[in-house]
Design an enzyme around this catalytic site. Structure first.
Site, PDB file in Angstrom:
ATOM      1  N   GLU A  49       0.824  -1.207   0.000  1.00 23.55           N
ATOM      2  CA  GLU A  49       0.000   0.000   0.000  1.00 23.55           C
ATOM      3  C   GLU A  49       0.857   1.255   0.000  1.00 23.55           C
ATOM      4  O   GLU A  49       0.523   2.240  -0.669  1.00 23.55           O
ATOM      5  CB  GLU A  49      -0.947  -0.008   1.195  1.00 23.55           C
ATOM      6  N   TYR A 132      -6.299   6.456   4.485  1.00 22.75           N
ATOM      7  CA  TYR A 132      -6.499   5.435   3.466  1.00 22.75           C
ATOM      8  C   TYR A 132      -5.688   4.176   3.762  1.00 22.75           C
ATOM      9  O   TYR A 132      -6.211   3.060   3.718  1.00 22.75           O
ATOM     10  CB  TYR A 132      -6.130   5.950   2.066  1.00 22.75           C
ATOM     11  N   ASP A 150      -9.884   5.306  -2.122  1.00 24.32           N
ATOM     12  CA  ASP A 150      -8.768   5.875  -2.859  1.00 24.32           C
ATOM     13  C   ASP A 150      -9.322   6.560  -4.110  1.00 24.32           C
ATOM     14  O   ASP A 150     -10.529   6.700  -4.286  1.00 24.32           O
ATOM     15  CB  ASP A 150      -7.737   4.802  -3.208  1.00 24.32           C
ATOM     16  N   CYS A 205     -13.215   1.305 -15.001  1.00 23.76           N
ATOM     17  CA  CYS A 205     -13.750   2.658 -14.847  1.00 23.76           C
ATOM     18  C   CYS A 205     -12.603   3.655 -14.686  1.00 23.76           C
ATOM     19  O   CYS A 205     -12.504   4.376 -13.690  1.00 23.76           O
ATOM     20  CB  CYS A 205     -14.698   2.700 -13.645  1.00 23.76           C
ATOM     21  N   CYS A 212     -16.706   1.222 -20.613  1.00 21.82           N
ATOM     22  CA  CYS A 212     -18.082   1.025 -20.162  1.00 21.82           C
ATOM     23  C   CYS A 212     -18.674  -0.275 -20.697  1.00 21.82           C
ATOM     24  O   CYS A 212     -19.524  -0.892 -20.038  1.00 21.82           O
ATOM     25  CB  CYS A 212     -18.949   2.216 -20.578  1.00 21.82           C
ATOM     26  N   CYS A 215     -18.046  -2.996 -18.208  1.00 21.34           N
ATOM     27  CA  CYS A 215     -18.397  -2.724 -16.814  1.00 21.34           C
ATOM     28  C   CYS A 215     -19.557  -3.601 -16.360  1.00 21.34           C
ATOM     29  O   CYS A 215     -20.594  -3.665 -17.040  1.00 21.34           O
ATOM     30  CB  CYS A 215     -18.772  -1.254 -16.653  1.00 21.34           C
ATOM     31  N   CYS A 221     -25.217   2.739 -13.813  1.00 19.59           N
ATOM     32  CA  CYS A 221     -24.357   3.921 -13.714  1.00 19.59           C
ATOM     33  C   CYS A 221     -25.118   5.205 -14.023  1.00 19.59           C
ATOM     34  O   CYS A 221     -25.637   5.403 -15.128  1.00 19.59           O
ATOM     35  CB  CYS A 221     -23.182   3.775 -14.671  1.00 19.59           C
TER      36      CYS A 221
END
Length: 304
Positions: A49, A132, A150, A205, A212, A215, A221
Protein backbone atom coordinates in the site's frame (compact mmCIF):
# COMPACT_ATOMS: atom_id res chain seq x y z
CA UNK A 1 -33.96 21.18 -11.52
CA UNK A 2 -32.98 19.45 -14.77
CA UNK A 3 -32.78 15.62 -15.01
CA UNK A 4 -29.00 15.83 -15.50
CA UNK A 5 -28.53 18.06 -12.45
CA UNK A 6 -30.71 15.72 -10.42
CA UNK A 7 -28.71 12.69 -11.52
CA UNK A 8 -25.53 14.34 -10.33
CA UNK A 9 -26.68 14.55 -6.75
CA UNK A 10 -25.20 11.88 -4.52
CA UNK A 11 -27.81 9.30 -3.71
CA UNK A 12 -28.66 8.55 -0.11
CA UNK A 13 -28.61 4.79 -0.70
CA UNK A 14 -26.40 2.80 -3.07
CA UNK A 15 -28.00 1.47 -6.22
CA UNK A 16 -29.50 -1.98 -5.60
CA UNK A 17 -27.20 -4.69 -6.88
CA UNK A 18 -24.11 -2.49 -7.11
CA UNK A 19 -22.04 -4.21 -4.43
CA UNK A 20 -22.84 -7.87 -5.21
CA UNK A 21 -22.34 -7.41 -8.94
CA UNK A 22 -19.00 -5.66 -8.59
CA UNK A 23 -17.83 -8.30 -6.09
CA UNK A 24 -18.95 -11.12 -8.42
CA UNK A 25 -17.08 -9.47 -11.29
CA UNK A 26 -13.97 -9.19 -9.12
CA UNK A 27 -14.11 -12.90 -8.27
CA UNK A 28 -13.49 -13.62 -11.97
CA UNK A 29 -11.52 -10.57 -13.14
CA UNK A 30 -9.13 -9.74 -10.26
CA UNK A 31 -5.52 -9.36 -11.30
CA UNK A 32 -3.12 -11.92 -9.88
CA UNK A 33 -1.07 -9.70 -7.59
CA UNK A 34 1.29 -11.15 -4.97
CA UNK A 35 -0.06 -9.04 -2.10
CA UNK A 36 -3.46 -10.67 -2.73
CA UNK A 37 -2.20 -14.26 -2.45
CA UNK A 38 -3.31 -16.49 0.40
CA UNK A 39 0.21 -16.48 1.83
CA UNK A 40 0.37 -12.70 2.05
CA UNK A 41 1.31 -11.21 5.40
CA UNK A 42 -0.04 -8.02 7.00
CA UNK A 43 3.45 -6.56 6.62
CA UNK A 44 3.48 -7.43 2.92
CA UNK A 45 0.11 -5.73 2.47
CA UNK A 46 1.27 -2.62 4.32
CA UNK A 47 4.42 -2.42 2.18
CA UNK A 48 2.37 -2.79 -1.00
CA UNK A 49 0.00 0.00 0.00
CA UNK A 50 2.85 2.40 0.71
CA UNK A 51 4.59 1.54 -2.57
CA UNK A 52 1.40 1.82 -4.63
CA UNK A 53 0.79 5.42 -3.61
CA UNK A 54 1.02 7.39 -6.89
CA UNK A 55 2.92 4.51 -8.51
CA UNK A 56 1.52 1.96 -11.01
CA UNK A 57 1.38 -1.75 -10.22
CA UNK A 58 3.76 -2.69 -13.04
CA UNK A 59 6.56 -0.71 -11.38
CA UNK A 60 5.74 -1.75 -7.84
CA UNK A 61 5.48 -5.53 -8.20
CA UNK A 62 9.17 -6.39 -8.86
CA UNK A 63 10.37 -3.97 -6.18
CA UNK A 64 7.82 -5.35 -3.71
CA UNK A 65 8.97 -8.93 -4.33
CA UNK A 66 12.63 -8.06 -3.78
CA UNK A 67 11.78 -5.91 -0.75
CA UNK A 68 9.90 -8.76 0.95
CA UNK A 69 12.68 -11.18 0.09
CA UNK A 70 15.21 -8.95 1.86
CA UNK A 71 13.00 -7.65 4.68
CA UNK A 72 10.14 -10.13 5.20
CA UNK A 73 9.16 -8.67 8.58
CA UNK A 74 9.14 -5.21 10.17
CA UNK A 75 12.10 -6.10 12.39
CA UNK A 76 14.21 -6.84 9.31
CA UNK A 77 13.56 -3.45 7.75
CA UNK A 78 13.91 -1.66 11.08
CA UNK A 79 17.47 -2.98 11.42
CA UNK A 80 18.52 -2.35 7.81
CA UNK A 81 20.99 0.40 6.86
CA UNK A 82 19.07 3.39 5.54
CA UNK A 83 21.33 3.56 2.49
CA UNK A 84 20.27 0.03 1.55
CA UNK A 85 16.62 0.96 1.99
CA UNK A 86 16.91 3.98 -0.32
CA UNK A 87 18.77 1.97 -2.95
CA UNK A 88 16.19 -0.80 -2.82
CA UNK A 89 13.41 1.75 -3.30
CA UNK A 90 14.87 2.32 -6.75
CA UNK A 91 12.77 4.36 -9.16
CA UNK A 92 9.42 4.12 -7.40
CA UNK A 93 9.45 7.86 -6.84
CA UNK A 94 8.74 9.96 -3.75
CA UNK A 95 11.65 8.34 -1.85
CA UNK A 96 10.57 9.88 1.44
CA UNK A 97 8.05 7.04 1.46
CA UNK A 98 10.98 4.66 1.94
CA UNK A 99 12.15 6.56 5.00
CA UNK A 100 8.63 6.66 6.43
CA UNK A 101 8.25 2.94 5.81
CA UNK A 102 11.41 2.24 7.76
CA UNK A 103 10.23 4.53 10.56
CA UNK A 104 6.94 2.65 10.50
CA UNK A 105 8.77 -0.68 10.80
CA UNK A 106 10.72 0.61 13.81
CA UNK A 107 7.51 1.80 15.47
CA UNK A 108 5.87 -1.60 14.88
CA UNK A 109 8.84 -3.27 16.55
CA UNK A 110 8.86 -0.85 19.48
CA UNK A 111 5.11 -0.59 20.08
CA UNK A 112 3.69 -3.90 18.81
CA UNK A 113 6.50 -6.45 19.25
CA UNK A 114 7.09 -6.55 15.50
CA UNK A 115 3.51 -7.45 14.56
CA UNK A 116 1.41 -5.18 12.35
CA UNK A 117 -1.64 -4.15 14.42
CA UNK A 118 -5.17 -4.72 13.11
CA UNK A 119 -6.71 -1.83 15.03
CA UNK A 120 -7.31 1.21 12.83
CA UNK A 121 -6.35 3.63 15.58
CA UNK A 122 -3.06 1.84 16.19
CA UNK A 123 -2.37 1.81 12.47
CA UNK A 124 -3.06 5.52 12.17
CA UNK A 125 -0.59 6.20 14.98
CA UNK A 126 2.25 4.65 12.96
CA UNK A 127 4.63 6.98 11.07
CA UNK A 128 3.58 7.58 7.48
CA UNK A 129 0.23 5.78 7.79
CA UNK A 130 -2.75 7.91 6.84
CA UNK A 131 -6.48 7.31 6.75
CA UNK A 132 -6.50 5.44 3.47
CA UNK A 133 -3.54 3.16 4.24
CA UNK A 134 -4.86 2.26 7.69
CA UNK A 135 -8.25 1.34 6.23
CA UNK A 136 -6.65 -0.63 3.38
CA UNK A 137 -4.42 -2.66 5.69
CA UNK A 138 -7.35 -3.43 7.95
CA UNK A 139 -9.43 -4.64 4.99
CA UNK A 140 -6.83 -6.37 2.80
CA UNK A 141 -4.55 -7.82 5.48
CA UNK A 142 -7.10 -8.73 8.13
CA UNK A 143 -10.39 -8.98 6.22
CA UNK A 144 -12.04 -6.44 8.51
CA UNK A 145 -14.69 -3.90 7.63
CA UNK A 146 -13.30 -0.46 6.92
CA UNK A 147 -14.16 2.31 4.52
CA UNK A 148 -11.38 2.20 1.93
CA UNK A 149 -11.52 5.25 -0.33
CA UNK A 150 -8.77 5.87 -2.86
CA UNK A 151 -8.87 7.69 -6.21
CA UNK A 152 -10.28 4.64 -7.98
CA UNK A 153 -13.08 4.10 -5.46
CA UNK A 154 -13.96 7.78 -5.50
CA UNK A 155 -14.28 7.68 -9.29
CA UNK A 156 -16.45 4.55 -9.26
CA UNK A 157 -18.82 6.04 -6.70
CA UNK A 158 -18.86 9.44 -8.39
CA UNK A 159 -19.92 7.89 -11.68
CA UNK A 160 -22.24 5.09 -10.62
CA UNK A 161 -24.01 6.92 -7.81
CA UNK A 162 -23.24 10.60 -8.34
CA UNK A 163 -23.51 10.88 -12.11
CA UNK A 164 -20.31 12.91 -12.43
CA UNK A 165 -17.34 12.17 -14.68
CA UNK A 166 -14.79 12.47 -11.89
CA UNK A 167 -14.86 13.14 -8.17
CA UNK A 168 -13.98 16.59 -6.86
CA UNK A 169 -10.24 17.31 -6.48
CA UNK A 170 -10.50 16.81 -2.71
CA UNK A 171 -12.76 14.34 -0.88
CA UNK A 172 -15.93 15.84 0.56
CA UNK A 173 -17.96 14.94 3.62
CA UNK A 174 -20.76 13.77 1.32
CA UNK A 175 -18.36 11.41 -0.45
CA UNK A 176 -17.15 9.93 2.79
CA UNK A 177 -20.71 9.43 3.97
CA UNK A 178 -21.68 7.77 0.71
CA UNK A 179 -18.66 5.45 0.84
CA UNK A 180 -19.51 4.47 4.42
CA UNK A 181 -23.16 3.84 3.50
CA UNK A 182 -22.14 1.74 0.49
CA UNK A 183 -19.69 -0.51 2.36
CA UNK A 184 -21.41 -3.75 3.47
CA UNK A 185 -21.89 -4.31 7.17
CA UNK A 186 -20.15 -7.67 7.56
CA UNK A 187 -16.36 -7.91 7.56
CA UNK A 188 -15.83 -10.39 4.72
CA UNK A 189 -18.13 -8.72 2.19
CA UNK A 190 -16.92 -5.23 3.11
CA UNK A 191 -13.29 -6.23 2.60
CA UNK A 192 -14.15 -7.86 -0.71
CA UNK A 193 -16.10 -4.78 -1.83
CA UNK A 194 -13.14 -2.56 -0.97
CA UNK A 195 -10.83 -4.60 -3.19
CA UNK A 196 -13.41 -5.03 -5.96
CA UNK A 197 -14.36 -1.35 -6.22
CA UNK A 198 -10.70 -0.36 -6.35
CA UNK A 199 -10.06 -2.91 -9.08
CA UNK A 200 -13.03 -1.74 -11.11
CA UNK A 201 -11.72 1.81 -11.03
CA UNK A 202 -8.19 0.72 -11.88
CA UNK A 203 -8.90 -1.45 -14.91
CA UNK A 204 -12.41 -0.62 -16.21
CA UNK A 205 -13.75 2.66 -14.85
CA UNK A 206 -10.53 4.50 -15.61
CA UNK A 207 -10.18 8.26 -15.60
CA UNK A 208 -9.31 8.89 -19.25
CA UNK A 209 -10.67 5.91 -21.18
CA UNK A 210 -13.41 4.11 -19.24
CA UNK A 211 -14.36 0.73 -20.71
CA UNK A 212 -18.08 1.03 -20.16
CA UNK A 213 -18.74 -1.94 -22.46
CA UNK A 214 -16.86 -4.16 -19.98
CA UNK A 215 -18.40 -2.72 -16.81
CA UNK A 216 -20.50 -5.13 -14.73
CA UNK A 217 -22.73 -2.28 -13.53
CA UNK A 218 -23.01 -0.15 -16.66
CA UNK A 219 -26.80 -0.33 -16.50
CA UNK A 220 -26.72 1.04 -12.95
CA UNK A 221 -24.36 3.92 -13.71
CA UNK A 222 -25.85 7.39 -13.23
CA UNK A 223 -23.07 8.99 -15.29
CA UNK A 224 -23.81 6.72 -18.25
CA UNK A 225 -27.54 7.33 -17.89
CA UNK A 226 -26.90 11.09 -17.98
CA UNK A 227 -25.07 10.77 -21.30
CA UNK A 228 -21.48 10.89 -19.95
CA UNK A 229 -21.40 14.63 -19.10
CA UNK A 230 -17.90 16.17 -19.00
CA UNK A 231 -15.85 16.70 -15.87
CA UNK A 232 -17.53 19.54 -14.01
CA UNK A 233 -14.45 20.02 -11.83
CA UNK A 234 -11.95 20.30 -14.71
CA UNK A 235 -11.27 23.98 -14.03
CA UNK A 236 -10.19 23.13 -10.47
CA UNK A 237 -7.62 20.51 -11.35
CA UNK A 238 -3.95 21.36 -11.52
CA UNK A 239 -1.63 19.58 -13.92
CA UNK A 240 1.91 19.09 -12.69
CA UNK A 241 4.72 19.44 -15.20
CA UNK A 242 7.69 17.12 -14.91
CA UNK A 243 10.47 18.24 -17.23
CA UNK A 244 12.77 20.73 -15.56
CA UNK A 245 11.07 20.58 -12.18
CA UNK A 246 12.82 20.21 -8.85
CA UNK A 247 11.27 16.77 -8.57
CA UNK A 248 13.01 15.67 -11.77
CA UNK A 249 16.35 17.06 -10.58
CA UNK A 250 15.98 15.38 -7.20
CA UNK A 251 15.25 12.11 -8.96
CA UNK A 252 18.43 12.43 -11.01
CA UNK A 253 20.48 13.10 -7.89
CA UNK A 254 19.01 10.06 -6.15
CA UNK A 255 19.67 7.90 -9.23
CA UNK A 256 23.31 9.03 -9.30
CA UNK A 257 23.78 8.17 -5.62
CA UNK A 258 22.09 4.78 -6.03
CA UNK A 259 24.55 3.93 -8.78
CA UNK A 260 27.60 5.05 -6.77
CA UNK A 261 29.56 2.89 -4.35
CA UNK A 262 31.23 5.87 -2.68
CA UNK A 263 30.31 9.48 -1.78
CA UNK A 264 29.79 11.61 -4.89
CA UNK A 265 31.46 15.03 -5.29
CA UNK A 266 29.22 17.98 -6.16
CA UNK A 267 30.97 18.37 -9.51
CA UNK A 268 29.81 14.93 -10.61
CA UNK A 269 26.21 15.90 -9.90
CA UNK A 270 26.37 19.00 -12.11
CA UNK A 271 24.59 17.29 -15.00
CA UNK A 272 21.56 16.58 -12.80
CA UNK A 273 20.14 19.83 -14.18
CA UNK A 274 21.12 22.75 -16.41
CA UNK A 275 20.80 25.35 -13.66
CA UNK A 276 23.47 25.13 -10.91
CA UNK A 277 21.28 27.15 -8.54
CA UNK A 278 18.42 24.71 -8.99
CA UNK A 279 20.72 21.71 -8.45
CA UNK A 280 22.06 23.26 -5.24
CA UNK A 281 18.51 23.95 -4.07
CA UNK A 282 17.52 20.35 -4.73
CA UNK A 283 20.60 19.03 -2.95
CA UNK A 284 19.78 21.21 0.05
CA UNK A 285 16.21 19.97 0.05
CA UNK A 286 17.29 16.33 -0.09
CA UNK A 287 19.64 16.91 2.85
CA UNK A 288 16.87 18.63 4.81
CA UNK A 289 14.49 15.74 4.09
CA UNK A 290 17.02 13.25 5.45
CA UNK A 291 17.38 11.48 2.10
CA UNK A 292 21.06 12.32 1.61
CA UNK A 293 24.01 13.57 3.66
CA UNK A 294 27.00 15.77 2.90
CA UNK A 295 30.36 14.82 4.37
CA UNK A 296 33.19 17.10 5.49
CA UNK A 297 34.69 17.01 1.98
CA UNK A 298 31.46 18.30 0.48
CA UNK A 299 30.55 14.98 -1.11
CA UNK A 300 27.05 13.53 -1.05
CA UNK A 301 25.90 10.07 0.01
CA UNK A 302 22.91 8.22 1.39
CA UNK A 303 22.50 8.13 5.18
CA UNK A 304 24.21 5.17 6.78
Amino acid sequence: MSPVSSSRQLLREPAPGLVPRVVAWFDDAARDLPWRHADRTPWGVLVSEVMLQQTPVVRVEPVWREWLRRWPAPADLAAAPTADVLRAWGRLGYPRRALRLQDCARAIVERHDGTVPDDEGALLALPGIGEYTAAAVRAFAFGRRSVVVDTNVRRVLARTLGGTALAAPSPTAAERSLAADTAPVDDATAARWAAASMELGAVVCTARAPRCHACPVADLCAWRAAGHPPDEHAHRRRTQAWHGTDRQIRGRVMAALRAADAPVPRALLADSGPDPVQVDRCLGGLVEDGLIEQDEAGRFRFPA
